[in-house]
Motif scaffolding. Structure first.
Motif, PDB file in Angstrom:
ATOM      1  N   PHE A   1      15.040  -2.404  23.140  1.00  0.00           N
ATOM      2  CA  PHE A   1      14.633  -1.016  23.319  1.00  0.00           C
ATOM      3  C   PHE A   1      13.202  -0.978  23.838  1.00  0.00           C
ATOM      4  N   VAL A   2      12.988  -0.149  24.870  1.00  0.00           N
ATOM      5  CA  VAL A   2      11.659   0.035  25.448  1.00  0.00           C
ATOM      6  C   VAL A   2      11.379   1.535  25.570  1.00  0.00           C
ATOM      7  N   ASP A   3      10.180   1.934  25.211  1.00  0.00           N
ATOM      8  CA  ASP A   3       9.735   3.294  25.452  1.00  0.00           C
ATOM      9  C   ASP A   3       8.291   3.242  25.946  1.00  0.00           C
ATOM     10  N   ILE A   4       7.815   4.378  26.428  1.00  0.00           N
ATOM     11  CA  ILE A   4       6.474   4.446  27.008  1.00  0.00           C
ATOM     12  C   ILE A   4       5.602   5.366  26.173  1.00  0.00           C
ATOM     13  N   GLU A   5       4.437   4.871  25.793  1.00  0.00           N
ATOM     14  CA  GLU A   5       3.481   5.665  25.028  1.00  0.00           C
ATOM     15  C   GLU A   5       2.764   6.642  25.968  1.00  0.00           C
ATOM     16  N   THR A   6       2.841   7.928  25.663  1.00  0.00           N
ATOM     17  CA  THR A   6       2.165   8.937  26.487  1.00  0.00           C
ATOM     18  C   THR A   6       1.063   9.674  25.738  1.00  0.00           C
ATOM     19  N   GLN A   7       0.975   9.516  24.424  1.00  0.00           N
ATOM     20  CA  GLN A   7       0.049  10.298  23.615  1.00  0.00           C
ATOM     21  C   GLN A   7      -1.130   9.503  23.082  1.00  0.00           C
ATOM     22  N   GLY A   8      -1.027   8.190  23.069  1.00  0.00           N
ATOM     23  CA  GLY A   8      -2.054   7.384  22.419  1.00  0.00           C
ATOM     24  C   GLY A   8      -3.435   7.540  23.037  1.00  0.00           C
ATOM     25  N   GLU A   9      -4.432   7.662  22.212  1.00  0.00           N
ATOM     26  CA  GLU A   9      -5.794   7.825  22.711  1.00  0.00           C
ATOM     27  C   GLU A   9      -6.257   6.599  23.492  1.00  0.00           C
ATOM     28  N   TYR A  10      -5.843   5.418  23.025  1.00  0.00           N
ATOM     29  CA  TYR A  10      -6.257   4.174  23.674  1.00  0.00           C
ATOM     30  C   TYR A  10      -5.095   3.425  24.331  1.00  0.00           C
ATOM     31  N   THR A  11      -3.875   3.901  24.144  1.00  0.00           N
ATOM     32  CA  THR A  11      -2.702   3.123  24.563  1.00  0.00           C
ATOM     33  C   THR A  11      -1.783   3.869  25.520  1.00  0.00           C
ATOM     34  N   SER A  12      -2.236   4.959  26.119  1.00  0.00           N
ATOM     35  CA  SER A  12      -1.387   5.709  27.035  1.00  0.00           C
ATOM     36  C   SER A  12      -0.919   4.814  28.184  1.00  0.00           C
ATOM     37  N   GLY A  13       0.375   4.843  28.464  1.00  0.00           N
ATOM     38  CA  GLY A  13       0.958   3.986  29.496  1.00  0.00           C
ATOM     39  C   GLY A  13       1.465   2.665  28.965  1.00  0.00           C
ATOM     40  N   CYS A  14       1.246   2.403  27.680  1.00  0.00           N
ATOM     41  CA  CYS A  14       1.740   1.162  27.070  1.00  0.00           C
ATOM     42  C   CYS A  14       3.267   1.168  27.057  1.00  0.00           C
ATOM     43  N   SER A  15       3.861   0.065  27.463  1.00  0.00           N
ATOM     44  CA  SER A  15       5.310  -0.115  27.326  1.00  0.00           C
ATOM     45  C   SER A  15       5.576  -0.722  25.954  1.00  0.00           C
ATOM     46  N   VAL A  16       6.220   0.043  25.103  1.00  0.00           N
ATOM     47  CA  VAL A  16       6.521  -0.403  23.742  1.00  0.00           C
ATOM     48  C   VAL A  16       7.825  -1.189  23.796  1.00  0.00           C
ATOM     49  N   VAL A  17       7.738  -2.496  23.783  1.00  0.00           N
ATOM     50  CA  VAL A  17       8.895  -3.387  23.908  1.00  0.00           C
ATOM     51  C   VAL A  17       9.225  -3.908  22.511  1.00  0.00           C
ATOM     52  N   ASP A  18      10.318  -3.424  21.945  1.00  0.00           N
ATOM     53  CA  ASP A  18      10.637  -3.702  20.536  1.00  0.00           C
ATOM     54  C   ASP A  18      11.378  -5.028  20.398  1.00  0.00           C
ATOM     55  N   LEU A  19      10.641  -6.113  20.583  1.00  0.00           N
ATOM     56  CA  LEU A  19      11.254  -7.439  20.590  1.00  0.00           C
ATOM     57  C   LEU A  19      11.827  -7.840  19.230  1.00  0.00           C
ATOM     58  N   ARG A  20      11.303  -7.268  18.147  1.00  0.00           N
ATOM     59  CA  ARG A  20      11.747  -7.664  16.809  1.00  0.00           C
ATOM     60  C   ARG A  20      12.586  -6.584  16.108  1.00  0.00           C
ATOM     61  N   GLY A  21      12.935  -5.547  16.839  1.00  0.00           N
ATOM     62  CA  GLY A  21      13.847  -4.551  16.295  1.00  0.00           C
ATOM     63  C   GLY A  21      13.274  -3.662  15.216  1.00  0.00           C
ATOM     64  N   PHE A  22      11.966  -3.470  15.197  1.00  0.00           N
ATOM     65  CA  PHE A  22      11.340  -2.643  14.171  1.00  0.00           C
ATOM     66  C   PHE A  22      11.817  -1.186  14.219  1.00  0.00           C
ATOM     67  N   LEU A  23      12.148  -0.704  15.426  1.00  0.00           N
ATOM     68  CA  LEU A  23      12.468   0.719  15.579  1.00  0.00           C
ATOM     69  C   LEU A  23      13.936   1.041  15.314  1.00  0.00           C
ATOM     70  N   ASN A  24      14.750  -0.010  15.158  1.00  0.00           N
ATOM     71  CA  ASN A  24      16.179   0.174  14.867  1.00  0.00           C
ATOM     72  C   ASN A  24      16.874   1.056  15.910  1.00  0.00           C
ATOM     73  N   LYS A  25      16.541   0.848  17.168  1.00  0.00           N
ATOM     74  CA  LYS A  25      17.153   1.601  18.255  1.00  0.00           C
ATOM     75  C   LYS A  25      17.970   0.664  19.150  1.00  0.00           C
ATOM     76  N   GLU A  26      19.001   1.229  19.758  1.00  0.00           N
ATOM     77  CA  GLU A  26      19.856   0.438  20.644  1.00  0.00           C
ATOM     78  C   GLU A  26      19.070  -0.010  21.882  1.00  0.00           C
ATOM     79  N   PRO A  27      19.307  -1.231  22.368  1.00  0.00           N
ATOM     80  CA  PRO A  27      18.628  -1.682  23.583  1.00  0.00           C
ATOM     81  C   PRO A  27      18.924  -0.750  24.761  1.00  0.00           C
TER      82      PRO A  27
END
Length: 307
Positions: A256-282
């Motif tokens: 599962f991958v999502d994009i951070e749009t709100q972070g003060e320091y991390t906007s544009g970060c690709s959140v790549v859930d390599l360890r399945g922390f978010l429990n979302k489907e790939p």
């Protein structure tokens, strides 16, 4: 052999020029159009560069159309410090025939090509994802006839534009997020995959002798600031073309991958859930690694096929 129809969405850009050349001369690909977007430099320059490239390669039959001039919501950024003020510093290209630029926008042209194609289209975005987000949002009816989107962008770790953000996604995080929520088949070729397979000085010296394309690349590489000519250059966009043409030289994972749009320091970060922390489907296939020797061998052979 039936060629695979693709659309290239790009912001040339030195590494874009390499990716475009390899795709244009591949026996496996049918380039339906080249769509331009702001990015490495402004839209007028990226469009001019795309037209210069098709003229240089003798491929002026391939439609070139210009798209988004700025991000969906943000101020525009560029990477002229890496690619030079024109976007392709270092080689004296001939002026293009500007009359060949399509009158319709790239979003309109992409819609037409996708809807009229007898087989699903692969989209290869190697710049900010603004055009693709606009296409999918404005014309969702194109989705069933898109085979997949193979994009250069993002990172599984640190960034090259922000602490955690890669340039293409940082340039328009909202557009990237739309694409990752599209439900389409996605492959992400991230920043960190590129740094594992550098174009070495020896490879640059070798391709210079192969043909006029290799000579042109060598001239561009001498001015490119994506790494160091002496210690190795990052050809990020060509990794996306490489995956399209030779996926077996890459190690991948479905996550599962999502994009951070709100972070003060991390906007544009690709959140790549390599360890399945978010429990979302790939929702994305992510490139994790490649074989540097095999990549360089593929790269040299690909340049040989160019003019």
């Amino acid at each position: 052999m039936t060629k695979r129809p693709i659309i290239i969405d790009t912001d040339p850009g030195i590494d874009d020029a390499v990716a475009i050349a390899i795709a244009l001369f591949s026996d496996e690909l049918d380039i339906k159009c080249i769509s331009t977007v702001f990015g490495n430099v402004g839209l007028d320059k990226t469009t001019y560069n795309a037209l210069r490239l098709v003229k240089f390669f003798g491929k002026e039959n391939i439609p070139v159309a210009s798209g988004a001039r700025k991000p969906l919501l943000r101020d525009i950024i560029d990477a002229s410090e890496v690619h030079g003020k024109t976007g392709m510093e270092g080689f004296d290209f001939e002026d293009p025939d500007m009359s060949l630029l399509c009158q319709e926008s790239s979003i309109e042209l992409m819609r037409k090509i996708i809807m009229e194609s007898d087989e699903p289209i692969t989209i290869l975005p190697i710049g900010p994802l603004t055009n693709i987000a606009l296409l999918l949002s404005t014309y969702p009816e194109v989705k069933p006839n898109i085979k997949e989107i193979i994009m250069m962008g993002g990172s599984t770790g640190r960034g090259n534009r922000g602490v955690m953000s890669e340039f293409n996604f940082c340039a328009d995080p909202e557009a990237a997020r739309i694409v990752f929520h599209s439900g389409l088949k996605l492959t992400m070729v991230p920043l960190d995959a590129g740094v594992r397979a550098l174009i070495t000085k020896d490879v640059s010296e070798h391709i210079k002798t192969l043909n006029k394309t290799g000579e042109m690349f060598y001239s561009l590489f001498k001015r490119y600031r994506g790494g160091s000519f002496e210690t190795g250059l990052t050809m990020y966009d060509s990794y996306a073309t490489a995956y399209l043409l030779q996926p077996d030289i890459f190690k991948t994972v479905d996550v599962f991958v999502d994009i951070e749009t709100q972070g003060e320091y991390t906007s544009g970060c690709s959140v790549v859930d390599l360890r399945g922390f978010l429990n979302k489907e790939p929702n994305t296939t992510v490139i994790l690694d490649t074989d540097p020797e095999k990549f360089n061998e593929w790269f040299i052979q690909s340049v040989k096929r160019c003019c």
